[in-house]
Design a protein around this motif. Structure first.
Motif: not given
Lengths: 353, 165
Positions: B24-25, B28-30, B32-34, B36-40
């Motif tokens: 699941i993670l 659907f989650a990791w 996107f989070i990774i 986003s964090m890389d982008e930031r």
């Protein structure tokens, strides 16, 4: 004012925690101060059980489903409430004492034997799923934050989560894994958050916490097994060459393959070390807190109730200290498991220079 | 040893829970989070780089501006110096020219004065000649008559000449 309220809440929580342990310890004590069965109590609390204890009650349990394959080859599914009181249901009961203490048993030919298969949704199994849901909530919360606020840094609780993710992924996995970080990052982050949540849930004494999850070897076994499988199934040719034909003098590999044997053993010792480390750390933490609590009753049995009462202050202080230490250990062990998994996986991905 | 024996049922549930959570993670989650964090992180890195670049640009621009100002100052001073020089030159030239012109005018005046003097002297001579002639004529005419009358006549003409002049 906020600080005072926070301190009060902390005090109440700590008191509840301590009370929970103390109450648990009193469990087997009865009316008069008598020597508690220390080993019994500790093992019962470290182990699994078929129902979930309710605070302030010695007999009530939150019922959980029991799924067993009996020795006659038939499946049985019933609520644990039918047997946690010591009753026998459909031939099954919870053993008290003996080889299968606190486990579900079936009486066959006058002997207590374990059912063929026991898929009971025990306290620990339930705790694992609760932890998984908590991890989902946290991680999806972070994702929702990014979706909503874009690249703005989150504040408050999500800020902490992001800090942890950044520390684990950005400062640990990325430098070790390099270009492969996005591929294995999800697995490692899941491992980290799952272990951390289970560790912390284990420290909360009442439902939905209180289950000694990562202090149970079955849980750490699965986690270590996953790392083991990933390490060896994604390993490169060079990784296997280093194991089967390492760069050592030929005398060490032929005719007696000494080094290859050691290296082959290493494949297994690494994940076993992972499994034991997490299990032993978390279990011992729980054990020490239990022992400190039991000191109260040991002292009141050895001397008198007043001595036990006097020990309470010391026991509470020491337990509090241990619980705080365990909180730290929860983070450290989750991190250690993750960083070692990262190392093992990345070490299996070496290419010839 | 009970603690060290993994319970098969729990292994089974843990496996399901862990794999379920992981899929699941991981789905659907990791990522996107990774991402986003890389982008930031990229954004922040880029921001810092951009700021540094801007700073160096600003610094060079400042240095250039300072250089230009210094150059302009120098040019200004040069121009002022040249202007002062030129002014003095012009004044000097004007003085010299004026002097020459004045000299010329004075010379011309001198010349015309001399001319006028010469002319007037010439005229005087002529007139004196004419008067002498007239007198001589009249003397000649009256001489014939008497001496006394002659004398008187001469006197009269002389006075006439005097009044005339």
């Amino acid at each position: 004012m906020k600080k005072v309220i926070a301190a009060l809440i902390a005090l109440v929580v700590i008191a509840l925690m301590a009370w929970g342990y103390a109450d648990a310890a009193k469990h087997s004590e009865g009316g008069d101060p008598k020597m508690p069965e220390v080993k019994e109590i500790i093992f019962e609390h470290l182990g699994d059980s078929y129902g979930w204890e309710v605070p302030f009650s010695h007999t009530k349990r939150i019922p959980l489903p029991i799924i067993v394959l009996g020795n006659d080859g038939s499946w049985h599914l019933f609520s644990s409430a039918r047997i946690t009181g010591g009753e026998t249901f459909e031939g099954f009961k919870i053993a008290r004492g003996g080889d299968h203490n606190n486990k579900i048993v079936e009486t066959v030919n006058g002997q207590e034997v374990r059912p063929k298969l026991d898929f009971s949704f025990t306290k620990n199994a339930c705790g694992i799923f609760i932890s998984a849901i908590v991890v989902c909530l946290i991680v999806f919360g972070l994702k929702r934050h990014y979706k909503r606020k874009g690249l703005k840094a989150p504040r408050g609780g999500m800020g902490l989560v992001e800090l942890i993710v950044d520390f684990v992924y950005g400062d640990t996995i990325k430098p070790i894994m390099g270009a492969e970080a996005p591929k294995y990052g999800p697995y490692l982050l899941t491992v980290f958050f799952f272990i951390l949540t289970m560790n912390l849930m284990g420290l909360i004494v009442i439902f939905p916490g209180g289950a000694n999850l990562t202090g149970n070897i079955a849980v750490t076994l699965v986690l270590a097994l996953c790392t083991f499988l990933i390490t060896n199934f994604t390993g490169t040719k060079h990784y296997w060459k280093e194991i089967l034909w390492p760069d050592v003098p030929v005398a060490l590999k032929c005719p007696v393959p000494l080094m290859p044997i050691i290296e082959l053993l290493g494949i297994f010792t690494k994940p076993i070390a992972l499994m034991i480390r997490l299990f032993a750390n978390m279990m011992s933490g729980h054990m020490v807190v239990l022992v400190f609590m039991l000191l109260i009753f040991i002292f009141s049995a050895l001397f008198n109730v007043a001595a036990g009462g006097g020990t309470t202050v010391l026991s509470l202080a020491l337990s509090l200290f241990m619980l705080l230490l365990d909180t730290l250990v929860s983070f450290i062990q989750a991190y250690v498991f993750t960083i070692l998994s990262t190392m093992f996986i990345s070490m299996a991905h070496v290419h010839e220079e | 040893m009970e603690l060290f024996t993994p319970e098969f049922g729990l292994v089974f549930w843990m496996f399901i829970a862990f794999l379920g959570l992981f899929f699941i993670l991981a789905k659907f989650a990791w990522p996107f989070i990774i991402k986003s964090m890389d982008e930031r992180a990229d954004l922040i890195d880029k921001g810092v780089a951009y700021a540094q670049e801007a700073k160096t640009k600003l610094d060079t621009a400042k240095a250039e501006a300072d250089k230009l100002i210094a150059e302009a100052r120098g040019q200004q001073a040069d121009i002022l110096r040249d202007a002062a020089k030129m002014r003095n030159q012009i004044i000097e030239d004007a003085h010299a020219e004026a002097a020459v012109e004045a000299k010329k005018v004075a010379e011309a005046a001198q010349l015309s004065i001399e001319q006028a003097q010469k002319e007037s002297a010439k005229q005087l001579k002529q007139e004196a000649g004419e008067i002498a002639l007239q007198i001589a004529e009249k003397v000649l005419r009256t001489n014939i008559n008497n001496d006394a009358a002659q004398q008187e006549l001469v006197q009269r003409y002389l006075s006439e000449v005097e009044t005339k002049n």
